[in-house]
Design a protein around this motif. Structure first.
Motif, short mmCIF file in Angstrom:
data_model
loop_
_atom_site.label_atom_id
_atom_site.label_comp_id
_atom_site.label_asym_id
_atom_site.label_seq_id
_atom_site.Cartn_x
_atom_site.Cartn_y
_atom_site.Cartn_z
N VAL A 44 1.96 -2.79 -6.60
CA VAL A 44 1.42 -1.48 -6.23
C VAL A 44 0.45 -1.65 -5.07
CG1 VAL A 44 0.20 0.58 -7.01
CG2 VAL A 44 1.64 -0.70 -8.62
N PHE A 46 -2.14 0.49 -2.50
CA PHE A 46 -2.85 1.72 -2.17
C PHE A 46 -3.28 1.64 -0.71
CE2 PHE A 46 -3.70 1.31 -6.80
CZ PHE A 46 -3.08 2.49 -7.21
N LYS A 112 -5.86 -1.77 2.86
CA LYS A 112 -5.05 -1.61 1.65
C LYS A 112 -5.70 -2.34 0.48
CE LYS A 112 -0.45 -1.67 3.88
NZ LYS A 112 0.85 -2.39 3.91
N GLU A 127 1.74 2.73 -11.66
CA GLU A 127 0.79 3.37 -10.75
C GLU A 127 -0.46 3.83 -11.50
OE1 GLU A 127 3.07 6.43 -8.92
OE2 GLU A 127 4.28 5.05 -7.72
N TYR A 131 -4.10 2.41 -10.66
CA TYR A 131 -5.15 3.35 -10.23
C TYR A 131 -6.36 3.26 -11.15
CZ TYR A 131 -7.24 7.63 -8.41
OH TYR A 131 -8.10 8.53 -7.83
N ILE A 151 -7.47 7.24 -0.70
CA ILE A 151 -6.10 6.72 -0.76
C ILE A 151 -5.18 7.76 -0.13
CG2 ILE A 151 -4.20 6.06 -2.29
CD1 ILE A 151 -6.33 5.12 -4.31
N THR A 154 0.57 5.72 -1.58
CA THR A 154 0.78 4.73 -2.63
C THR A 154 2.22 4.25 -2.56
OG1 THR A 154 -0.84 5.82 -4.08
CG2 THR A 154 0.70 4.29 -5.11
N THR A 156 4.98 1.63 -4.38
CA THR A 156 5.21 0.84 -5.58
C THR A 156 6.60 0.21 -5.52
OG1 THR A 156 3.85 2.41 -6.82
CG2 THR A 156 5.24 0.91 -8.10
N THR A 166 7.28 5.61 -2.47
CA THR A 166 6.02 5.85 -1.78
C THR A 166 5.63 7.31 -1.93
OG1 THR A 166 4.82 5.53 0.31
CG2 THR A 166 7.06 6.39 0.48
#
Length: 339
Positions: A44, A46, A112, A127, A131, A151, A154, A156, A166
């Motif tokens: 993941v 960010f 990031k 996610e 988070y 952010i 995102t 993943t 995304t």
């Protein structure tokens, strides 16, 4: 899709908002990959940065770079001892723990936060876990340095299949010039103009909590306007004015988020969201736990899903009030603009 940059262009939505785009690999043996992902390990990322709107086009990449107000290294200095990434030991409230990497961009600024391995039931679960672990760290950085840390994307990746998803802010499509551009006389009522201003703020923000509250305030402001205007209408015994009775229409944005509210009165949706959304945002009641946590992705998703409904009831209510004011002006009651 541009094979060199990994970017691709997409059609704009009518109204800006967050969208999730998924890229699934195609295997020669016909193996299928589900967009939701399966139990296993995920990566993941960010992407940080100030919110920005893309006007000319929308180009999105799974390898998007970010930016922030934290400087890791000076790109002008050729010093091998400069910091290029920071390792973060992240802890969750339930005993969760993971190591994350804060990496910098070509300008040497933190860009990031990357969690290379998150064990989860599916993509969304990964996610949420990521988070939950990362957001308190970002909150502390924001608090300690007095800077915004946001952010903006995102991404993943399911490590077993390399399915990539995304989530990114999608700017709205460009609108053609038409009769709506002409400002009517009615908004010169300062109270009504404030409601329209809150509506604009809600559309302009990429922060879900702020956007929801702006649309809420736009609708709530109209309630106070109506009380004074209704007294004026009753005192002058005016009849035949446009009706305020309106139901939530079968709008695609509502159908995808709160279909149970379609066909309900605007006031019904307003009351449904009062305790669970508005009050939970406005009050931090840590004793009872009835609040929206800035570190809980599921709660933030709930606010995000409520925004289309709140925006729509504010828009309908404003348009209804405009029609009433316009009719009053046609009847010669221009003093209503001063209310």
């Amino acid at each position: 899709m541009n094979s060199q940059t990994g970017e691709f262009s997409i059609d704009r939505p009518d109204i800006g908002g967050w969208e999730t785009l998924i890229g699934s690999p195609v295997y020669a043996d016909g193996r299928e990959v589900t967009p939701e992902g399966e139990a296993g390990e995920y990566k993941v990322e960010f992407v940080l940065g100030p919110s920005k709107y893309q006007i000319d086009n929308i180009k999105i990449g799974f390898e998007a770079d970010g930016d922030s107000f934290i400087q890791f290294r000076d790109p002008e200095r050729n010093d091998p001892n400069q910091v290029v990434q920071a390792v973060l030991d992240c802890h969750g409230p339930g005993g969760e723990r993971a190591i994350a990497r804060a990496v910098c961009n070509k300008n040497g600024r933190m860009s990031k936060i990357v969690l290379d391995r998150v064990l989860a039931d599916n993509r969304v679960h990964a996610e949420k876990i990521a988070y939950l672990l990362v957001s308190p760290v970002l909150s502390w950085i924001s608090f300690a340095y007095d800077i915004p840390v946001e952010i903006v994307q995102t991404t993943t990746t399911e490590l077993s299949t390399f399915m990539v998803a995304t989530t990114v802010w999608m700017s709205p499509k460009i609108k053609g010039l038409d009769e709506r551009f002409q400002l009517p006389n009615v908004p010169h009522n300062p109270r009504l103009l404030e409601c329209i201003g809150q509506y604009r703020e809600g559309l302009s923000s990429t922060n879900d909590i702020y956007s929801f509250l702006c649309f809420w305030k736009a609708y709530e402001g109209l309630i106070h306007i109506r009380q004074k205007l209704d007294k004026y209408i009753a005192r002058n015994k005016l009849e035949g004015l446009p009706s305020r009775d309106a139901l939530i229409p079968d709008d695609p944005s509502v159908r995808d988020t709160h279909a149970e509210l379609i066909g309900r009165k605007l006031t019904y949706a307003h009351e449904q969201f009062r305790k669970t959304k508005r009050d939970a945002i406005a009050h931090l009641d840590t004793a009872s736990g009835t609040y929206v946590s800035a570190h809980d992705l599921e709660q933030l998703y709930e606010i995000r899903r409520a925004i289309p409904v709140t925006r729509l009831i504010a828009k309908i209510a404003i348009m209804n009030e405009l029609r009433i004011y316009e009719r009053l002006i046609q009847l010669g009651h221009t003093e209503c603009l001063r209310m």
